[in-house]
Write a protein that holds these residues in place. Sequence first.
Motif, PDB file in Angstrom:
ATOM      1  N   TYR A 378       0.815  -1.219   0.000  1.00 34.90           N
ATOM      2  CA  TYR A 378       0.000   0.000   0.000  1.00 34.90           C
ATOM      3  C   TYR A 378       0.848   1.268   0.000  1.00 34.90           C
ATOM      4  O   TYR A 378       0.318   2.364   0.149  1.00 34.90           O
ATOM      5  CB  TYR A 378      -0.929   0.000   1.221  1.00 34.90           C
ATOM      6  N   SER A 379       2.150   1.112  -0.136  1.00 32.15           N
ATOM      7  CA  SER A 379       3.007   2.298  -0.157  1.00 32.15           C
ATOM      8  C   SER A 379       3.013   2.928  -1.542  1.00 32.15           C
ATOM      9  O   SER A 379       2.600   2.312  -2.529  1.00 32.15           O
ATOM     10  CB  SER A 379       4.431   1.935   0.280  1.00 32.15           C
ATOM     11  N   ASP A 380       3.485   4.152  -1.617  1.00 30.04           N
ATOM     12  CA  ASP A 380       3.550   4.868  -2.890  1.00 30.04           C
ATOM     13  C   ASP A 380       4.912   4.728  -3.559  1.00 30.04           C
ATOM     14  O   ASP A 380       5.045   4.980  -4.756  1.00 30.04           O
ATOM     15  CB  ASP A 380       3.251   6.357  -2.649  1.00 30.04           C
ATOM     16  N   LEU A 381       5.908   4.319  -2.773  1.00 27.06           N
ATOM     17  CA  LEU A 381       7.259   4.199  -3.318  1.00 27.06           C
ATOM     18  C   LEU A 381       8.060   3.249  -2.439  1.00 27.06           C
ATOM     19  O   LEU A 381       7.886   3.208  -1.216  1.00 27.06           O
ATOM     20  CB  LEU A 381       7.940   5.578  -3.347  1.00 27.06           C
ATOM     21  N   SER A 411       2.680  -3.885 -10.104  1.00 27.55           N
ATOM     22  CA  SER A 411       3.786  -3.736 -11.061  1.00 27.55           C
ATOM     23  C   SER A 411       4.343  -2.307 -11.062  1.00 27.55           C
ATOM     24  O   SER A 411       5.556  -2.107 -11.168  1.00 27.55           O
ATOM     25  CB  SER A 411       3.330  -4.131 -12.463  1.00 27.55           C
ATOM     26  N   HIS A 412       3.452  -1.298 -10.930  1.00 22.76           N
ATOM     27  CA  HIS A 412       3.934   0.084 -10.953  1.00 22.76           C
ATOM     28  C   HIS A 412       4.840   0.378  -9.760  1.00 22.76           C
ATOM     29  O   HIS A 412       5.744   1.208  -9.837  1.00 22.76           O
ATOM     30  CB  HIS A 412       2.747   1.060 -10.975  1.00 22.76           C
ATOM     31  N   LEU A 413       4.619  -0.340  -8.640  1.00 25.86           N
ATOM     32  CA  LEU A 413       5.453  -0.144  -7.459  1.00 25.86           C
ATOM     33  C   LEU A 413       6.838  -0.744  -7.683  1.00 25.86           C
ATOM     34  O   LEU A 413       7.861  -0.136  -7.324  1.00 25.86           O
ATOM     35  CB  LEU A 413       4.777  -0.782  -6.245  1.00 25.86           C
ATOM     36  N   GLU A 456      11.211  12.866  -4.199  1.00 22.97           N
ATOM     37  CA  GLU A 456      10.126  13.815  -4.478  1.00 22.97           C
ATOM     38  C   GLU A 456       9.636  13.684  -5.916  1.00 22.97           C
ATOM     39  O   GLU A 456       8.418  13.630  -6.159  1.00 22.97           O
ATOM     40  CB  GLU A 456      10.600  15.237  -4.214  1.00 22.97           C
ATOM     41  N   ARG A 457      10.552  13.603  -6.863  1.00 22.21           N
ATOM     42  CA  ARG A 457      10.142  13.467  -8.269  1.00 22.21           C
ATOM     43  C   ARG A 457       9.325  12.199  -8.487  1.00 22.21           C
ATOM     44  O   ARG A 457       8.300  12.215  -9.171  1.00 22.21           O
ATOM     45  CB  ARG A 457      11.380  13.466  -9.169  1.00 22.21           C
ATOM     46  N   THR A 458       9.770  11.118  -7.891  1.00 23.52           N
ATOM     47  CA  THR A 458       9.071   9.844  -8.084  1.00 23.52           C
ATOM     48  C   THR A 458       7.717   9.832  -7.386  1.00 23.52           C
ATOM     49  O   THR A 458       6.726   9.331  -7.920  1.00 23.52           O
ATOM     50  CB  THR A 458       9.936   8.680  -7.570  1.00 23.52           C
ATOM     51  N   VAL A 459       7.665  10.398  -6.174  1.00 24.47           N
ATOM     52  CA  VAL A 459       6.407  10.435  -5.421  1.00 24.47           C
ATOM     53  C   VAL A 459       5.362  11.275  -6.144  1.00 24.47           C
ATOM     54  O   VAL A 459       4.180  10.885  -6.255  1.00 24.47           O
ATOM     55  CB  VAL A 459       6.651  10.972  -3.991  1.00 24.47           C
ATOM     56  N   LEU A 460       5.769  12.432  -6.643  1.00 22.89           N
ATOM     57  CA  LEU A 460       4.821  13.282  -7.371  1.00 22.89           C
ATOM     58  C   LEU A 460       4.271  12.564  -8.603  1.00 22.89           C
ATOM     59  O   LEU A 460       3.082  12.673  -8.933  1.00 22.89           O
ATOM     60  CB  LEU A 460       5.489  14.589  -7.792  1.00 22.89           C
ATOM     61  N   LYS A 461       5.138  11.792  -9.247  1.00 20.99           N
ATOM     62  CA  LYS A 461       4.712  11.076 -10.444  1.00 20.99           C
ATOM     63  C   LYS A 461       3.770   9.926 -10.097  1.00 20.99           C
ATOM     64  O   LYS A 461       2.734   9.733 -10.743  1.00 20.99           O
ATOM     65  CB  LYS A 461       5.940  10.542 -11.182  1.00 20.99           C
TER      66      LYS A 461
END
Length: 520
Positions: A378-381, A411-413, A456-461
């Motif tokens: 459930y994490s974003d990154l 898969s996106h993670l 930050e760049r990856t999280v925003l994306k």
Amino acid sequence: MGPGLLLRGAAALCARGLRAAAAGRLCPLLPRPPARLLRTGGCRCLRTALGPPGQGKPPRSGGRGRGAAHSEEEEEEEEDGEEEELEELLAPGPPPGAQRLLVVHPAVKWGAKKPQLTTAELQIAEAIALINTLHNWTVLDKIIMSTKTPDKKFIFGKGNFQILTEKIKGLPHITAVFLNIERLSPLTKKELEDAWGVTVFDRYTVVLHIFRCNARTKEAKLQIALAEIPLLRTNLKNEMSQLDQQRGGSRYIMGSGETFMEMQYRLLKEKEFKIRNALEKLRRKRSVLRTQRRRREFPVISVMGYTNCGKTTLIKALTGDEGLQPQDRLFATLDITAHAGYLPSHLAVIYVDTIGFLSELPHDLIESFSATLDDVAYSDLIVHVRDISHPETVLQKASVLSVLKNLNLPSHLLDSVVEVHNKVDLIERYQSPETNAIAVSALLGYGLEELKGEIERTVLKTTGKNILTIKVNLAGPQLSWLYKEATVQEVDVMPEDGTANVKVIISNSALGKYKKLFPQ
């Protein structure tokens, strides 16, 4: 026969069974499970003989005016009973005491089973590090022995087995042998202990004991108790086979048709069921907390890596959390812990510290901790931390990625993992061979700003957050709403018309709410 006499007879029979079980040889790592189960499960055994749960309860007292009070007392007793049972599930076994060990590494030097990313010397060094993690456990000697058949009963060929046996017999001060194999079969363990005259440990029992010593929270202790079940079941089978040979294991309990062994298995199954139920309750609580975090839309960053790679040190450096106390030892972290931090844009994020991984980590241990690792999905990154100074860093990376793939993560993670090469201060003029990796020293603070920028760049994306400049009327509630629901970076006030240009980081959902509440 009166009920009192029946109960006394059953208790005496259970006591005889307990004495018989105690006479069997148990692995000193374990908390004598059958005896403990009998001790705590004797009442349950009697309840089963008298009828299934919910039936055959003692009649209520017929006194007047006591119905409501009696009901409250029953509820309190049930709650106390649940707490007692949970405490029993969490109760640690007796300490195994000091151990003086010979560490033996079976080295496969040819064939399909030969390791490709490591050497026998590095593998035995990790085995010694595992032992050194444990208090009062000392490595007296070590040896690497060649083998072609590590999955056979005696592990080694006849000649090497004889050499090893003579070496063990020539070390009178050792109390145990640590055979650096993932899991020994019960038959192999028994044969080796009979041949060598000392206790034999494998990686499963050693790592499990390390976990038991390091566990602090209720959830970690429950997960370790669950991981112990297969080992307890195996030990129980071995004990009962010895009792059968002594004609002590086939006795029936209270004439119910249930043998002593069957009763032990049933109690062990009951214990496993209760542990899983308790873990499920904790998982539901964690799910509620996870929902609250997502409602507030804090990005969650899971920090993962091989054990002792520096995850906790890195999180402390990123967040400034003085409460974190990193330790230079294996498996110092067994629980999920969350720590708030800020990215360069002032975006608040949550860093999640996770359990470290190990090569050849037994499957039962991974499965037991799957409840903890659920949070990763459930994490974003995911930030994958590597100890780049370790000689087995490539093998460690392969071990971590293998576990991540087995967790069935989105898969996106997996595609957006940020790789961090930690401890570069231990390598002179380090140059990363991987262009997408970020070199840092969490201890000295080197490379942290670059890492925060990449996060930050990856999280925003991945979260779909937007960096926008919104014009607001200072006389209205828009600015205070943005401070509450988004991350305000800059406010450029224009006093001539009472407005301001506000630079914010805002999610798509929050932006939709804003446009609905404050249409232009």
